[in-house]
Design a protein around this motif. Structure first.
Motif, PDB file in Angstrom:
ATOM      1  N   ILE A  55       0.875  -1.175   0.000  1.00 51.27           N
ATOM      2  CA  ILE A  55       0.000   0.000   0.000  1.00 51.27           C
ATOM      3  C   ILE A  55       0.914   1.228   0.000  1.00 51.27           C
ATOM      4  O   ILE A  55       1.722   1.400   0.912  1.00 51.27           O
ATOM      5  CB  ILE A  55      -0.921   0.012   1.233  1.00 51.27           C
ATOM      6  CG1 ILE A  55      -1.878  -1.192   1.173  1.00 51.27           C
ATOM      7  CG2 ILE A  55      -1.700   1.322   1.300  1.00 51.27           C
ATOM      8  CD1 ILE A  55      -2.720  -1.384   2.411  1.00 51.27           C
ATOM      9  N   GLN A  82       4.800  -0.437   3.030  1.00 57.21           N
ATOM     10  CA  GLN A  82       4.993  -0.653   4.465  1.00 57.21           C
ATOM     11  C   GLN A  82       6.468  -0.786   4.823  1.00 57.21           C
ATOM     12  O   GLN A  82       6.831  -0.717   5.993  1.00 57.21           O
ATOM     13  CB  GLN A  82       4.244  -1.910   4.907  1.00 57.21           C
ATOM     14  CG  GLN A  82       2.733  -1.798   4.806  1.00 57.21           C
ATOM     15  CD  GLN A  82       2.213  -2.279   3.463  1.00 57.21           C
ATOM     16  OE1 GLN A  82       2.826  -2.078   2.419  1.00 57.21           O
ATOM     17  NE2 GLN A  82       1.054  -2.910   3.481  1.00 57.21           N
ATOM     18  N   GLN A 176      -7.356   9.325  13.108  1.00 50.50           N
ATOM     19  CA  GLN A 176      -6.609   8.089  12.843  1.00 50.50           C
ATOM     20  C   GLN A 176      -7.463   7.105  12.051  1.00 50.50           C
ATOM     21  O   GLN A 176      -8.664   6.987  12.283  1.00 50.50           O
ATOM     22  CB  GLN A 176      -6.227   7.439  14.176  1.00 50.50           C
ATOM     23  CG  GLN A 176      -5.376   6.193  14.000  1.00 50.50           C
ATOM     24  CD  GLN A 176      -5.127   5.493  15.330  1.00 50.50           C
ATOM     25  OE1 GLN A 176      -6.063   5.107  16.019  1.00 50.50           O
ATOM     26  NE2 GLN A 176      -3.862   5.370  15.680  1.00 50.50           N
ATOM     27  N   LYS A 178      -7.308   2.984  10.838  1.00 54.27           N
ATOM     28  CA  LYS A 178      -6.595   1.701  10.928  1.00 54.27           C
ATOM     29  C   LYS A 178      -7.332   0.673  10.087  1.00 54.27           C
ATOM     30  O   LYS A 178      -8.571   0.696  10.001  1.00 54.27           O
ATOM     31  CB  LYS A 178      -6.596   1.187  12.365  1.00 54.27           C
ATOM     32  CG  LYS A 178      -5.663   1.904  13.310  1.00 54.27           C
ATOM     33  CD  LYS A 178      -5.378   0.973  14.482  1.00 54.27           C
ATOM     34  CE  LYS A 178      -5.555   1.656  15.808  1.00 54.27           C
ATOM     35  NZ  LYS A 178      -5.307   0.729  16.926  1.00 54.27           N
ATOM     36  N   HIS A 181      -6.520  -6.693   9.627  1.00 56.72           N
ATOM     37  CA  HIS A 181      -6.717  -7.934   8.864  1.00 56.72           C
ATOM     38  C   HIS A 181      -6.956  -9.078   9.845  1.00 56.72           C
ATOM     39  O   HIS A 181      -6.241  -9.218  10.825  1.00 56.72           O
ATOM     40  CB  HIS A 181      -5.467  -8.207   8.014  1.00 56.72           C
ATOM     41  CG  HIS A 181      -5.623  -9.360   7.077  1.00 56.72           C
ATOM     42  ND1 HIS A 181      -4.571 -10.112   6.644  1.00 56.72           N
ATOM     43  CD2 HIS A 181      -6.712  -9.889   6.491  1.00 56.72           C
ATOM     44  CE1 HIS A 181      -4.998 -11.056   5.817  1.00 56.72           C
ATOM     45  NE2 HIS A 181      -6.302 -10.950   5.721  1.00 56.72           N
ATOM     46  N   SER A 199      -4.088  -8.370  12.702  1.00 55.25           N
ATOM     47  CA  SER A 199      -2.857  -7.614  12.469  1.00 55.25           C
ATOM     48  C   SER A 199      -3.174  -6.326  11.715  1.00 55.25           C
ATOM     49  O   SER A 199      -4.033  -6.304  10.834  1.00 55.25           O
ATOM     50  CB  SER A 199      -1.845  -8.465  11.688  1.00 55.25           C
ATOM     51  OG  SER A 199      -2.363  -8.838  10.442  1.00 55.25           O
ATOM     52  N   GLU A 200      -2.484  -5.289  12.100  1.00 52.29           N
ATOM     53  CA  GLU A 200      -2.741  -3.973  11.514  1.00 52.29           C
ATOM     54  C   GLU A 200      -2.051  -3.850  10.163  1.00 52.29           C
ATOM     55  O   GLU A 200      -0.833  -3.929  10.075  1.00 52.29           O
ATOM     56  CB  GLU A 200      -2.242  -2.872  12.465  1.00 52.29           C
ATOM     57  CG  GLU A 200      -3.047  -2.809  13.754  1.00 52.29           C
ATOM     58  CD  GLU A 200      -2.551  -1.706  14.694  1.00 52.29           C
ATOM     59  OE1 GLU A 200      -1.470  -1.142  14.447  1.00 52.29           O
ATOM     60  OE2 GLU A 200      -3.265  -1.418  15.678  1.00 52.29           O
ATOM     61  N   ASP A 201      -2.846  -3.665   9.110  1.00 51.56           N
ATOM     62  CA  ASP A 201      -2.261  -3.409   7.789  1.00 51.56           C
ATOM     63  C   ASP A 201      -2.034  -1.912   7.594  1.00 51.56           C
ATOM     64  O   ASP A 201      -1.179  -1.504   6.809  1.00 51.56           O
ATOM     65  CB  ASP A 201      -3.181  -3.939   6.683  1.00 51.56           C
ATOM     66  CG  ASP A 201      -3.053  -5.453   6.533  1.00 51.56           C
ATOM     67  OD1 ASP A 201      -2.110  -6.021   7.115  1.00 51.56           O
ATOM     68  OD2 ASP A 201      -3.888  -6.059   5.851  1.00 51.56           O
ATOM     69  N   LEU A 202      -2.831  -1.116   8.251  1.00 52.53           N
ATOM     70  CA  LEU A 202      -2.652   0.341   8.214  1.00 52.53           C
ATOM     71  C   LEU A 202      -2.835   0.872   9.623  1.00 52.53           C
ATOM     72  O   LEU A 202      -3.691   0.392  10.368  1.00 52.53           O
ATOM     73  CB  LEU A 202      -3.697   1.006   7.304  1.00 52.53           C
ATOM     74  CG  LEU A 202      -3.597   0.785   5.799  1.00 52.53           C
ATOM     75  CD1 LEU A 202      -4.796   1.439   5.121  1.00 52.53           C
ATOM     76  CD2 LEU A 202      -2.295   1.363   5.243  1.00 52.53           C
ATOM     77  N   ASN A 203      -2.053   1.865   9.956  1.00 48.58           N
ATOM     78  CA  ASN A 203      -2.219   2.571  11.237  1.00 48.58           C
ATOM     79  C   ASN A 203      -1.642   3.963  11.014  1.00 48.58           C
ATOM     80  O   ASN A 203      -0.463   4.204  11.176  1.00 48.58           O
ATOM     81  CB  ASN A 203      -1.479   1.827  12.353  1.00 48.58           C
ATOM     82  CG  ASN A 203      -1.665   2.508  13.694  1.00 48.58           C
ATOM     83  OD1 ASN A 203      -1.790   3.735  13.783  1.00 48.58           O
ATOM     84  ND2 ASN A 203      -1.680   1.715  14.758  1.00 48.58           N
ATOM     85  N   ILE A 204      -2.526   4.873  10.534  1.00 49.00           N
ATOM     86  CA  ILE A 204      -2.058   6.204  10.113  1.00 49.00           C
ATOM     87  C   ILE A 204      -2.777   7.260  10.942  1.00 49.00           C
ATOM     88  O   ILE A 204      -3.997   7.202  11.111  1.00 49.00           O
ATOM     89  CB  ILE A 204      -2.352   6.441   8.618  1.00 49.00           C
ATOM     90  CG1 ILE A 204      -1.779   5.310   7.769  1.00 49.00           C
ATOM     91  CG2 ILE A 204      -1.791   7.793   8.158  1.00 49.00           C
ATOM     92  CD1 ILE A 204      -2.267   5.302   6.337  1.00 49.00           C
ATOM     93  N   THR A 205      -2.031   8.201  11.457  1.00 52.34           N
ATOM     94  CA  THR A 205      -2.617   9.303  12.209  1.00 52.34           C
ATOM     95  C   THR A 205      -2.293  10.622  11.506  1.00 52.34           C
ATOM     96  O   THR A 205      -1.131  10.890  11.202  1.00 52.34           O
ATOM     97  CB  THR A 205      -2.077   9.334  13.652  1.00 52.34           C
ATOM     98  OG1 THR A 205      -2.333   8.068  14.241  1.00 52.34           O
ATOM     99  CG2 THR A 205      -2.770  10.418  14.470  1.00 52.34           C
TER     100      THR A 205
END
Lengths: 212, 798
Positions: A55, A82, A176, A178, A181, A199-205
Motif C-alpha cells: 500500500i 509498508q 486516525q 486503521k 486484517h 494484524s494492523e495493515d494500516l495505522n495512520i494518524t
C-alpha cells in the motif's frame, strides 16, 4: 626373499600412485565439468518483483454534503509501502456544523503507470476478513457513523468504507485510520469501531486537522 | 572280476596321488595396514581338518601337500577371521594380509563408548538407545542430552541446536558424511534431519573437526547411520508412538539386509503428525506438524574397499502459532500485554498460514579403498536440493502462493586420504569443491528476502594425530577455504541510498527499473582455520584435554543481503554487503574422571570472536503501519565463555543419579553489552531406577531447572502513539522468569526368542502441567510453552 618384498612394495606404491593420480584426475575433471555446466546455465538476470500486497497511497477525501467544493483531503504517501517511511499531509479544513461523506482510496502505485486499487481489488473482495477503525483525539469535535449502505466486514460489522462525518465546534486535533486484517473480534457499536486480535495493515494518524 | 578291476584302479589312483603329495606351502601373515609380520595367528586347514600356528615372523608351513585347492581359515586376536583358497602348484608361497587394528581404524564400533570422531575436542556421543526416545521429536531436542547444548526455538517444532551459545550458520551439521546445506542462516530454519535415520550423533563443541569445515565457530554435529555388519543377516526395527499433547502419533521402520560378502542395503521410513499443541491454559492454535521421511542406502563394505549409495528425503509441513502473525508494533504491544495468544481455537490437525513447507533431498555416492601400508582413500559426491516455502497470512488468490519460495541446490565433491599405516602418526588430508545455486522464485509477489546467487567453495585441509606415548596424544590441523558469492539482487533505490551503497558500490549496478536497481555483487573470502590439541592420561581413571581452534566464517546470505519484514517480531531486518568474515579463537579444556561407579566430565571454554555478526536495532521509521523498528546486522568483537559439567553416580546397582549443568556468559565488547539469546544457567538432575531382572525395567524422574537470564541487552524501544501523544515502552528484552519442570520416563524390554524384542516406554513431560516461557523461544511474547505431554512408545526389534 627380502628383495622380493621390497620389489613388491615399490610395485604397490607405484600402483597406488597411478591409481591416486587417475582418481584425482577424474575428480578434477568432474569438478571442472560441474563448474562449466553450472556457470553456463546461469547467466539470465532475475526479474524484478513488484510487490503485490503493497500500500503506497492512502487518501481520505471528505466532501461536504451541502457544498461539493468544501473538501478536506488527508494523504499518506509511502513510496516503498509498508517497508519504508511515509509522509502524511492534510489539505483543507472542516467547516463547523457541516456533514461530510468520506471516500477512501487505497492504492499500490509502485508501478506509477499501472496503480493497483487495493481497496476494491483486495479489501472489499475479502470484506469479511477486514475491518476499518477510526479514532479522533486532541480535542477535535468530529463524530462519525457508518452508512447504511456500508459493506459488511468482519463479524458482520460494517466494514467502514462508506462513512459520514459531522464537524462540531471549532477545534483542532488528530484523526486516525486503521485497517485490521483477520481480527479475532470486531465491534462497530460506537461507530468508530474496535477490534481484538488481528494484524494492523494500516495505522495512520493525521495531525493538525482543523475545524473552522 | 568287476571288484578286482575297481581295486586295481583305486590302487593306481592312490599311488599316483601319494606320489604327488610332497609339496610344501609356506604362508606369511602380515598386518595389512603397515605390512609388519603378525605372529601367533591360528591357521585351520579346512581341507585337512588340522591346525597350525604362525611363528614370530608370521610364517607357517604345511608339508606333504598335493597339488590342488587348499582352504585356510586364519584367525588372530582382534582381527576379523579370514578364509582363503590357495591353489597348490608344487611348492607354494603366499602372503596373507590380516588387519588387526579394526578398532583404531574405526571399523568396529565400541559397544559401550560410542565412536568419537575427534581426539582432543569436546565431543559427546549420543547413542541409539537414547536417540530412540526422541523418535517423535527433532534433532534439536535430542542434542539437549549434552550439557552445554541448548536450542533456539520458534514454537516447539522448529528447534535449532545451539552449541555453547552459538547457532545457525555457526554450527555445521554432517548427515552421513554430507554437510547439510539447508538455508541454515535463518533462525526459524530447523535442520532438515529425520532423527529416526540417525544411529549415533556426535556433538563437537568448537571448530576442532577441520575435515568437515573451517567455519564451525559454534561446533559440529555428526550424524551417522548404523555401521554395516559383514554377515548374512536381516534385521529391522519398528517404532510406534503416541503423544497426548497435540494428539500426535509417529511411526518409523527400518529394515537392514546384510551379506557376508559385504553387500548391504537399508530402507528406513518415518511419518509423524500432530495437531495443535496445548499450553497448560490454552490451545496453541496452528502449531500442527506433518513430517515424512525416507532414507535408503546400499553398497558394499569390505575392509579393503567399498562404496555406498545413499538417498534421503524429508518433507516437513510446520504450522506456526497463528497469533504470532502481527502487523505493527502496536500489535506486538497488545500481544505482550494480553499474556496469551489472541487466536485460541478448538483443537485441530489443520495447518494454515503462517506455515512452512520444506522439502529436502540428499543423495550421495562414495567410494573408498584401503591400500596396504598406506591408509584409506575416500571419494564422495553429494547433491542436495532444499526447497523452502513459507506461507504467510495473505488475501485472495495469493493465499495459496508462498511469500517465500527458495530453492537451494548444492553439489559437493570430496576426496580424502587418511594415512594410518603408522597408528602413532596418523595423517589425513583432503580437498573439497562445492557449487551452490540459490533461486528465489519471483512468482511470490513479495520482494525476495534472499536474492538469487551462486556460491563457489573450495577447501583443502590436513590434520594429523600423534600418539607420543601411552599417556599423550597430540593432534593438529590446518585448513584453507575459498568462498565466492555471486549474487543478483534487486535493491529499492531508497534502501540503496539509505545503506550508503550509492557511494561504495555504484559499479555493481547492472540494470534498473523505475524504483529498483539490479546489482551483481561478487564477493570473495579467504579463510584460514587451524586447531591444535592434546589429550593426556593422568592415570587409568582420568584424563585432561586441551584444545585451541582458530576458525573463520564468511558472512551468510542473510547477513549480507537480508532486506525485509520479520513478521512475528514486527521489525525490518537489514543485511550489509560490507561485511567481512568472522574469526573465532577458542580455547578449551576438559577433565574426565571415570570409575565403574562415578563419572565426571568438566568442560570449560573461552571463545573470542572478531567481527561477530548479529542483529541489533538501530533506528525507527514512521510507516503506514505506525512506527517500525529497523534492525540491522552489525559486526562487533565478542567473547563467550562458560563451563559444562556432566556427572553420574551409581548409588547402588539399581539406582543412578545424573546431573548436567551449563553456565555461559557472552558479551559484545564493542558496545559493552551482553549478547542476546544466550541460555541462562540451567541444571538437570535425574534419578533412575533400573532392574535388569525385571525385563530391563527402568524408571526415572528428571528435574529441569532453568534460571532467569539476568544478563541481556536492553533492546526495548519507546513508541509514541500518534493519536494520544502517549509514549510507551515495548519490553522485548526482559527474559521470562526461571522455571522448574519435572519429567517422568520409564521403559521395559520383553524378549521374544533370540533376536526379537519389544521395548515399551511411557513418558510424561512437564508432569505438573507448569506454565512457563523460555527465553530462547522466539514466540515467547505470544504464548506459554507446552503443557503436560504423556507419551507412549513401542519399539519392536526383529
Amino acid at each position: 626373499m627380502n628383495t622380493k618384498t621390497l620389489n613388491l612394495k615399490t610395485m604397490k606404491i607405484n600402483y597406488l600412485n597411478s591409481n591416486l593420480m587417475k582418481t584425482s584426475k577424474l575428480f578434477l575433471s568432474a569438478l571442472f565439468c560441474l563448474t562449466l555446466i553450472t556457470s553456463c546455465s546461469d547467466d539470465d538476470d532475475p526479474e524484478a518483483v513488484l510487490e503485490e500486497e503493497l500500500i503506497t497511497n492512502v487518501t481520505l477525501t471528505f466532501v461536504n454534503d451541502a457544498d461539493a467544493t468544501d473538501i478536506v483531503v488527508m494523504t499518506s504517501v509511502a513510496p516503498d509501502g509498508q517497508d519504508g517511511a511515509s509522509i502524511e499531509d492534510v489539505t483543507g479544513s472542516f467547516t463547523a456544523g457541516a456533514t461530510y461523506a468520506l471516500t477512501l482510496s487505497i492504492l499500490n502505485a509502485e508501478d506509477p503507470n499501472d496503480p493497483e486499487d487495493v481497496l476494491n481489488e483486495d479489501i472489499i473482495k475479502e470484506a469479511d476478513e477486514h475491518f476499518f477503525t477510526y479514532a479522533v483525539s486532541g480535542g477535535i469535535n468530529l463524530t462519525m457513523s457508518r452508512d447504511g449502505d456500508d459493506i459488511d466486514g468482519a463479524d458482520s460489522n460494517k466494514l467502514g468504507v462508506n462513512t459520514t462525518w459531522v464537524a462540531g465546534a471549532v477545534s483542532t486535533g488528530n484523526v486516525q485510520i486503521k485497517l485490521i486484517h483477520l481480527p479475532e473480534g470486531a465491534d462497530d457499536s460506537d461507530e468508530f469501531g474496535s477490534v481484538t486480535g488481528g494484524s494492523e495493515d494500516l495505522n495512520i494518524t493525521f495531525t493538525s486537522v482543523e475545524i473552522q | 572280476m568287476k571288484h578286482n578291476l575297481l581295486i586295481v584302479v583305486l590302487c593306481i589312483f592312490s599311488t599316483i596321488h601319494s606320489q604327488n603329495c610332497k609339496y610344501t606351502f609356506i604362508g606369511e601373515i602380515m598386518d595389512f595396514h603397515d605390512a609388519t609380520p603378525m605372529s601367533g595367528a591360528t591357521v585351520y586347514i579346512e581341507t585337512l581338518n588340522s591346525y597350525t600356528t604362525g611363528d614370530i615372523n608370521g610364517k607357517f608351513s604345511i608339508k606333504n601337500l598335493c597339488n590342488g585347492k587348499l582352504v585356510l581359515v586364519i584367525s588372530h586376536v582382534g582381527c576379523e577371521t579370514k578364509r582363503i583358497d590357495v591353489d597348490i602348484v608344487g611348492d607354494t608361497y603366499e602372503k596373507i594380509s590380516m588387519e588387526h587394528h579394526l578398532e583404531e581404524l574405526d571399523e568396529v564400533s565400541l559397544q559401550n563408548k560410542g565412536n568419537k570422531t575427534t581426539k582432543t575436542a569436546q565431543e559427546t556421543v549420543i547413542k541409539d538407545n537414547v536417540l530412540k526416545r526422541y523418535s517423535s521429536l527433532s534433532l534439536g531436542d535430542a542434542l539437549k542430552e549434552v550439557a552445554g547444548i541448548s536450542s533456539i526455538n520458534t514454537g516447539s517444532t522448529i528447534v535449532k541446536p545451539m552449541i555453547n551459545g552459538l547457532h545457525s550458520s555457526r554450527i555445521l551439521i554432517l548427515n552421513n558424511s554430507v554437510r547439510l546445506q539447508d538455508q541454515e542462516w535463518g533462525i526459524e530454519h530447523a535442520p532438515n534431519i529425520d532423527i529416526n535415520s540417525a544411529n549415533q550423533i556426535s556433538v563437537i563443541k568448537g571448530a576442532g573437526a577441520l575435515a568437515y569445515g573451517g567455519d564451525a565457530i559454534g561446533g559440529v554435529v555428526v550424524i551417522n547411520s548404523s555401521k554395516v555388519i559383514r554377515k548374512d543377516t536381516l534385521y529391522g526395527r519398528t517404532i510406534l508412538g503416541g503423544q497426548t499433547n497435540g494428539r500426535g502419533y509417529n511411526i518409523s521402520s527400518t529394515v537392514n539386509k546384510n551379506y557376508n560378502s559385504g553387500w548391504f542395503a537399508q530402507v528406513q521410513g518415518s511419518y509423524r503428525k500432530n495437531g495443535d499443541f496445548k499450553a497448560p491454559d490454552y490451545n496453541l492454535t496452528n502449531t500442527g506438524l506433518d513430517s515424512k521421511g525416507l532414507t535408503t542406502r546400499f553398497g558394499k563394505n569390505k575392509f579393503q574397499s567399498g562404496f555406498e549409495v545413499y538417498y534421503s528425503y524429508l518433507k516437513n509441513e510446520i504450522g506456526i502459532l497463528g497469533a504470532s502473525h502481527i502487523g505493527s508494533v502496536f500489535d506486538l504491544e497488545r500481544a505482550i500485554n494480553l499474556g496469551q495468544p489472541s487466536i485460541r481455537r478448538a483443537f485441530s490437525y489443520d495447518i494454515n498460514a503462517p506455515k512452512q513447507d520444506i522439502t529436502h533431498h540428499l543423495a550421495k555416492v562414495s567410494y573408498y579403498k584401503r591400500f596396504s601400508n598406506f591408509g584409506k582413500v575416500t571419494f564422495q559426491y553429494d547433491y542436495q536440493n532444499n526447497k523452502r516455502l513459507e506461507f504467510d497470512v495473505r488475501i485472495g488468490d495469493r493465499r495459496n502462493i508462498p511469500a517465500i519460495d527458495l530453492t537451494l541446490q548444492t553439489h559437493t565433491v570430496l576426496a580424502d586420504a587418511n594415512l594410518d599405516a603408522n597408528l602413532n602418526r596418523k595423517f589425513n588430508f583432503g580437498i573439497m569443491g562445492r557449487y551452490q545455486d540459490n533461486f528465489a522464485n519471483p512468482d511470490t509477489g513479495v520482494r525476495r528476502l534472499i536474492p538469487d546467487y551462486n556460491k563457489y567453495d573450495f577447501g583443502v585441509y590436513t590434520t594429523t594425530e600423534w600418539r607420543l606415548n601411552n599417556d599423550l596424544i597430540l593432534d593438529a590441523g590446518i585448513r584453507y577455504d575459498f568462498n565466492r558469492f555471486d549474487a543478483k539482487k534487486f535493491y529499492r533505490k531508497s534502501r540503496w541510498e539509505e545503506r550508503g551503497y550509492d557511494v561504495d558500490f555504484s559499479d555493481i549496478i547492472i540494470d534498473e527499473t523505475p524504483t529498483q536497481f539490479l546489482t551483481n555483487p561478487v564477493f570473495d573470502y579467504h579463510n584460514i582455520s587451524a586447531s591444535v590439541g592434546a589429550k593426556y592420561y593422568l592415570n587409568d581413571k582420568s584424563y585432561l584435554i586441551g584444545n585451541y581452534a582458530l576458525s573463520s566464517r564468511p558472512p551468510n546470505a542473510s547477513e549480507l543481503f537480508s532486506d525485509g519484514l520479520h513478521h512475528s517480531a514486527a521489525r525490518f531486518e537489514l543485511g550489509d554487503i560490507r561485511f567481512d568474515k568472522e574469526i573465532s579463537n577458542r580455547v578449551s579444556a576438559s577433565y574426565n574422571y571415570n570409575t565403574s561407579k562415578f563419572n565426571l566430565v568438566t568442560e570449560i571454554f573461552y571463545n573470542r570472536i572478531s567481527d561477530y555478526i548479529y542483529l541489533k536495532p538501530f533506528a525507527f521509521i514512521p510507516t503506514t503501519r505506525g512506527p517500525f523498528p529497523l534492525w540491522e546486522y552489525q559486526q562487533a568483537d565478542a567473547e563467550l565463555f562458560g563451563i559444562d559439567v556432566n556427572t553420574s553416580y551409581d548409588v547402588t546397582n539399581n539406582w543412578q543419579w545424573q546431573n548436567k549443568t551449563a553456565f555461559i556468559k557472552g558479551y559484545d565488547l564493542k558496545n559493552d553489552i551482553p549478547l542476546i539469546d544466550l541460555p541462562a544457567f540451567n541444571t538437570m538432575n535425574q534419578i533412575t531406577y533400573n532392574n535388569k531382572a525385571w525385563c530391563n525395567f527402568s524408571a526415572s524422574i528428571k528435574s529441569e531447572w532453568v534460571f532467569e537470564q539476568n544478563e541481556f541487552p536492553d533492546f526495548n524501544f519507546e513508541i509514541t502513539d500518534a493519536l494520544t501523544s502517549e509514549k510507551r515502552e515495548i519490553d522485548i528484552s526482559t527474559p521470562p522468569p526461571a522455571y522448574h519442570l519435572l519429567h517422568f520416563y520409564s521403559e521395559a524390554t520383553f524378549s521374544f526368542g533370540e533376536k526379537s524384542n519389544l521395548n515399551v516406554a511411557l513418558g510424561i513431560n512437564n508432569l505438573f502441567d507448569t506454565s512457563y516461557r523460555n527465553y530462547l523461544n522466539q514466540l515467547r511474547f505470544f504464548a506459554d510453552d507446552l503443557g503436560r505431554n504423556v507419551t507412549l512408545q513401542i519399539q519392536f526389534n526383529y
